[in-house]
Every structure is written in structure tokens, then in C-alpha cells.
Write a protein that holds these residues in place. Structure first.
Motif, PDB file in Angstrom:
ATOM      1  N   GLU A   1       5.419   3.939   9.396  1.00 14.87           N
ATOM      2  CA  GLU A   1       3.978   3.672   9.451  1.00 14.87           C
ATOM      3  C   GLU A   1       3.710   2.185   9.700  1.00 14.87           C
ATOM      4  O   GLU A   1       2.802   1.841  10.468  1.00 14.87           O
ATOM      5  N   ILE A   2       4.499   1.343   9.088  1.00 13.50           N
ATOM      6  CA  ILE A   2       4.333  -0.099   9.274  1.00 13.50           C
ATOM      7  C   ILE A   2       4.657  -0.487  10.710  1.00 13.50           C
ATOM      8  O   ILE A   2       3.905  -1.231  11.350  1.00 13.50           O
TER       9      ILE A   2
ATOM     10  N   LYS B   1       3.104   2.182   2.284  1.00 14.25           N
ATOM     11  CA  LYS B   1       3.351   2.743   3.618  1.00 14.25           C
ATOM     12  C   LYS B   1       4.856   2.794   3.898  1.00 14.25           C
ATOM     13  O   LYS B   1       5.609   1.943   3.458  1.00 14.25           O
ATOM     14  N   SER B   2       5.241   3.786   4.655  1.00 15.71           N
ATOM     15  CA  SER B   2       6.648   3.912   5.035  1.00 15.71           C
ATOM     16  C   SER B   2       6.983   2.905   6.129  1.00 15.71           C
ATOM     17  O   SER B   2       6.094   2.347   6.776  1.00 15.71           O
TER      18      SER B   2
ATOM     19  N   GLN C   1       4.514   1.439  13.336  1.00 13.98           N
ATOM     20  CA  GLN C   1       3.456   1.997  14.189  1.00 13.98           C
ATOM     21  C   GLN C   1       2.217   1.094  14.152  1.00 13.98           C
ATOM     22  O   GLN C   1       1.616   0.813  15.197  1.00 13.98           O
ATOM     23  N   TRP C   2       1.836   0.623  12.971  1.00 18.74           N
ATOM     24  CA  TRP C   2       0.690  -0.267  12.860  1.00 18.74           C
ATOM     25  C   TRP C   2       0.947  -1.579  13.598  1.00 18.74           C
ATOM     26  O   TRP C   2       0.091  -2.075  14.327  1.00 18.74           O
TER      27      TRP C   2
ATOM     28  N   LYS D   1       0.812  -1.214   0.000  1.00 19.53           N
ATOM     29  CA  LYS D   1       0.000   0.000   0.000  1.00 19.53           C
ATOM     30  C   LYS D   1       0.845   1.263   0.000  1.00 19.53           C
ATOM     31  O   LYS D   1       0.334   2.363   0.123  1.00 19.53           O
TER      32      LYS D   1
END
Length: 147
Positions: free
Chosen positions: A9-10, A5-6, A12-13, A3
Motif C-alpha cells: 500500500e505504501i 499500511k502494508s 502504491q501510494w 497508519k
């Protein structure tokens, strides 16, 4: 990644998602728990003679013993019943089944789960060496994200 995502971001998820996992593990042999100092020799021998199978989960980042059963079939049945009681809904979700040198144990747990739930997808895999070293051969686990 697909998708776009940086890495941040990954991460954090993943950090938020790990708090939202239903996980059950059934340990077949007490030998590795004894070797790792989690059980005394006396407890390991007595538990082995009685066919005790510890059932674990992960709570607040720590492995926690949640029950024990005599025999794998009873342990797997306990997992399915506890999941129903505690609203661990595996319906419509991606469910991961994993094993440490016990594909037949994983199949047995899978059959019980499929009698009660309709997952969207089931991923089957082997437990890695780090977890397998502590849990021992025969360990079987199931997990999915809560939402």
C-alpha cells in the motif's frame, strides 16, 4: 507505516504521489553538468562566465531544464514567479527545501517563498550524494505534493 499500511500500500501510494509533485531545482555550478557529459566544455565555460544558473524540474520521471537565470537571486525569483504562474500552491502544504552544501542559498529561497506563501510546515534537508553528484555543490531545490 504509522497508519498500519502494508508495504504494498505504501509503494502504491508513493508511485501515485510522485506524479503529483511540484519541484524546482536551481543549479549553482555548471562543472558537474560538464563532467557528466550534459554540457560541452565551451558551454560550461561561457555559462560560468555569465553566471548562468539552470533551473530544472522533473516531468514524467525525467529531469527537464525549464529556464536559466543570471545569478542565484534571479533564479530563485524566477522559481517563485513561475510557481505563482503555474499554480504551484505552497500554501497550507508541507514544503521540502533541500540544498547541496548551500544552507545560505536554501535560506534565501525560503525567505522569498515565505513572502508569497504560508506553508503548513517546512522540512529542510541536505540533498543526497547521488543527486548532489550530478547537480553539484550549491544546488538548491523546493518541492511539495500538489494536493
Amino acid at each position: 507505516v504509522k497508519k498500519g499500511k502494508s508495504a504494498d500500500e505504501i509503494v502504491q501510494w508513493l508511485e501515485s504521489a510522485k506524479k503529483e509533485v511540484h519541484f524546482y531545482g536551481v543549479i549553482d555550478t555548471l562543472e558537474n553538468l560538464k563532467k557528466g557529459g550534459r554540457l560541452t566544455t565551451t558551454s560550461a565555460i561561457a555559462g560560468s562566465l555569465l553566471g548562468i544558473k539552470p533551473i530544472i524540474t522533473i516531468k514524467d520521471g525525467s529531469v527537464e531544464l525549464i529556464s536559466k537565470a543570471r545569478g542565484l537571486k534571479k533564479a530563485f525569483g524566477w522559481v517563485v514567479e513561475d510557481a505563482k504562474k503555474n499554480h504551484a500552491d505552497f500554501n497550507g502544504k508541507t514544503v521540502c527545501l533541500a540544498h547541496a552544501d548551500s544552507p545560505e542559498g536554501m535560506e534565501e529561497l525560503k525567505k522569498l517563498l515565505l513572502k508569497e506563501y504560508t506553508p503548513a510546515r517546512i522540512i529542510e534537508c541536505e540533498i543526497g550524494s547521488v543527486v548532489g553528484t550530478h547537480a553539484g555543490a550549491g544546488c538548491v531545490g523546493v518541492c511539495c505534493l500538489k494536493d
